[in-house]
Design a protein around this motif. Structure first.
Motif, PDB file in Angstrom:
ATOM      1  N   THR A 294     -17.003  -3.202  -1.963  1.00 21.66           N
ATOM      2  CA  THR A 294     -16.601  -2.661  -0.668  1.00 21.66           C
ATOM      3  C   THR A 294     -17.115  -3.538   0.461  1.00 21.66           C
ATOM      4  N   PHE A 295     -16.518  -3.353   1.617  1.00 18.64           N
ATOM      5  CA  PHE A 295     -17.018  -3.937   2.860  1.00 18.64           C
ATOM      6  C   PHE A 295     -17.091  -2.800   3.866  1.00 18.64           C
ATOM      7  N   LYS A 296     -18.276  -2.536   4.371  1.00 20.93           N
ATOM      8  CA  LYS A 296     -18.519  -1.431   5.296  1.00 20.93           C
ATOM      9  C   LYS A 296     -18.011  -0.102   4.730  1.00 20.93           C
ATOM     10  N   GLY A 297     -18.180   0.058   3.407  1.00 19.55           N
ATOM     11  CA  GLY A 297     -17.781   1.288   2.745  1.00 19.55           C
ATOM     12  C   GLY A 297     -16.310   1.375   2.395  1.00 19.55           C
ATOM     13  N   ILE A 298     -15.543   0.353   2.719  1.00 23.79           N
ATOM     14  CA  ILE A 298     -14.097   0.343   2.457  1.00 23.79           C
ATOM     15  C   ILE A 298     -13.840  -0.492   1.198  1.00 23.79           C
ATOM     16  N   PRO A 299     -13.201   0.069   0.173  1.00 27.21           N
ATOM     17  CA  PRO A 299     -12.909  -0.706  -1.036  1.00 27.21           C
ATOM     18  C   PRO A 299     -12.056  -1.940  -0.715  1.00 27.21           C
TER      19      PRO A 299
ATOM     20  N   GLU B 201      -9.531  -3.538  -1.895  1.00 30.70           N
ATOM     21  CA  GLU B 201      -8.374  -3.421  -2.778  1.00 30.70           C
ATOM     22  C   GLU B 201      -7.253  -2.744  -2.013  1.00 30.70           C
ATOM     23  N   GLY B 202      -6.049  -2.908  -2.498  1.00 32.82           N
ATOM     24  CA  GLY B 202      -4.906  -2.259  -1.876  1.00 32.82           C
ATOM     25  C   GLY B 202      -4.332  -3.058  -0.719  1.00 32.82           C
ATOM     26  N   ALA B 203      -3.557  -2.380   0.094  1.00 30.04           N
ATOM     27  CA  ALA B 203      -2.827  -3.019   1.191  1.00 30.04           C
ATOM     28  C   ALA B 203      -3.767  -3.486   2.298  1.00 30.04           C
ATOM     29  N   THR B 204      -3.567  -4.721   2.742  1.00 30.51           N
ATOM     30  CA  THR B 204      -4.371  -5.280   3.822  1.00 30.51           C
ATOM     31  C   THR B 204      -4.222  -4.435   5.087  1.00 30.51           C
ATOM     32  N   ASP B 205      -3.014  -3.970   5.367  1.00 24.75           N
ATOM     33  CA  ASP B 205      -2.790  -3.150   6.565  1.00 24.75           C
ATOM     34  C   ASP B 205      -3.630  -1.875   6.539  1.00 24.75           C
ATOM     35  N   ASP B 206      -3.757  -1.251   5.380  1.00 23.48           N
ATOM     36  CA  ASP B 206      -4.591  -0.051   5.255  1.00 23.48           C
ATOM     37  C   ASP B 206      -6.065  -0.391   5.468  1.00 23.48           C
ATOM     38  N   PHE B 207      -6.483  -1.530   4.940  1.00 24.61           N
ATOM     39  CA  PHE B 207      -7.857  -2.004   5.104  1.00 24.61           C
ATOM     40  C   PHE B 207      -8.151  -2.225   6.593  1.00 24.61           C
ATOM     41  N   ILE B 208      -7.211  -2.859   7.293  1.00 21.85           N
ATOM     42  CA  ILE B 208      -7.368  -3.119   8.726  1.00 21.85           C
ATOM     43  C   ILE B 208      -7.470  -1.808   9.503  1.00 21.85           C
ATOM     44  N   LYS B 209      -6.630  -0.841   9.177  1.00 20.22           N
ATOM     45  CA  LYS B 209      -6.675   0.465   9.863  1.00 20.22           C
ATOM     46  C   LYS B 209      -8.058   1.099   9.759  1.00 20.22           C
ATOM     47  N   GLN B 210      -8.661   1.006   8.593  1.00 21.55           N
ATOM     48  CA  GLN B 210      -9.983   1.591   8.397  1.00 21.55           C
ATOM     49  C   GLN B 210     -11.057   0.839   9.198  1.00 21.55           C
ATOM     50  N   LEU B 211     -10.902  -0.464   9.329  1.00 20.98           N
ATOM     51  CA  LEU B 211     -11.845  -1.238  10.141  1.00 20.98           C
ATOM     52  C   LEU B 211     -11.683  -0.908  11.627  1.00 20.98           C
ATOM     53  N   VAL B 212     -10.441  -0.714  12.063  1.00 22.21           N
ATOM     54  CA  VAL B 212     -10.180  -0.334  13.460  1.00 22.21           C
ATOM     55  C   VAL B 212     -10.837   1.016  13.753  1.00 22.21           C
ATOM     56  N   GLU B 213     -10.777   1.935  12.793  1.00 21.14           N
ATOM     57  CA  GLU B 213     -11.430   3.229  12.955  1.00 21.14           C
ATOM     58  C   GLU B 213     -12.946   3.084  13.114  1.00 21.14           C
ATOM     59  N   GLN B 214     -13.504   1.986  12.608  1.00 18.91           N
ATOM     60  CA  GLN B 214     -14.938   1.719  12.736  1.00 18.91           C
ATOM     61  C   GLN B 214     -15.264   0.887  13.977  1.00 18.91           C
ATOM     62  N   GLY B 215     -14.258   0.634  14.821  1.00 20.67           N
ATOM     63  CA  GLY B 215     -14.504  -0.054  16.086  1.00 20.67           C
ATOM     64  C   GLY B 215     -14.102  -1.510  16.162  1.00 20.67           C
TER      65      GLY B 215
END
Length: 194
Positions: free
Chosen positions: A27-32, A34-48
């Motif tokens: 994981t990176f910052k608790g985000i796995p 894996e999966g779609a890069t766009d989903d990964f980016i959304k979760q990072l945006v939610e973290q600021g």
């Protein structure tokens, strides 16, 4: 009634074990990773984190990069993709003004990683070129004059791979940390480009 309670207990155990097996170690910052890069980016945006277009046009990297903080430092994130829009690794580049700051960031991040993974029974913490016992002048000489790189890798002890989950490196220009999911690499094709 006893059978029903026993069956219910067994089902809860099975669900618990399956949930643990599907939880990603990588994981990176608790985000796995894996999966779609766009989903990964959304979760990072939610973290600021803030998203911008990646002006570097690097092959196998997302067209978007992110800016935010990590280890209480300003960073830029580049996202490596296994294939189109499938996250593979996160490259964290620490922003610094000079070589002393770059070295200080490396030491700070290394100490943080060492405290988390250094004595873990699950992880192998291995210096590739260690800064231990080196003075600031010696490190600067190695970086600037000799063009050397300091680094370390963190690998899951039971993982059958030489690809680290975390790789930290220090050059004269930048401290970089890479978080990857070694399960996303095909070892036979990974080394073909070397």
């Amino acid at each position: 009634m006893k059978r029903l309670l026993t069956l219910l207990s067994l089902l809860l155990c099975i669900v618990s074990v399956q949930a643990q097996e599907t939880e990603s170690l990588y994981t990176f910052k608790g985000i796995p990773i894996e999966g779609a890069t766009d989903d990964f980016i959304k979760q990072l945006v939610e973290q600021g984190f803030k998203v911008e277009k990646n002006d570097y046009s690097l092959e196998n990297f997302s067209e978007q990069c992110l800016y935010g903080t990590f280890f209480n430092r300003d960073v830029m994130l580049l996202l490596s993709e296994k294939s189109s829009n499938i996250i593979n690794a996160v490259f964290v580049l620490f922003v610094s003004d000079n070589i002393e700051s770059t070295i200080s960031i490396y030491k700070s991040v290394r100490d943080g990683l060492n405290s988390k993974y250094g004595n873990s029974p699950e992880w192998l913490f291995a210096d590739i070129k260690s800064i231990d016992g080196k003075s600031l002048i010696d490190i600067k000489y190695d970086l600037v004059v000799k063009g050397e790189t300091y680094g370390l890798g963190i690998v899951l002890k039971e993982q059958d791979t030489t690809i680290p989950y975390i790789a930290l490196s220090l050059t004269k220009d930048v401290t970089t940390i890479v978080y990857s999911n070694p399960n996303n690499y095909n070892p036979s094709s990974f080394y073909n480009d070397l």
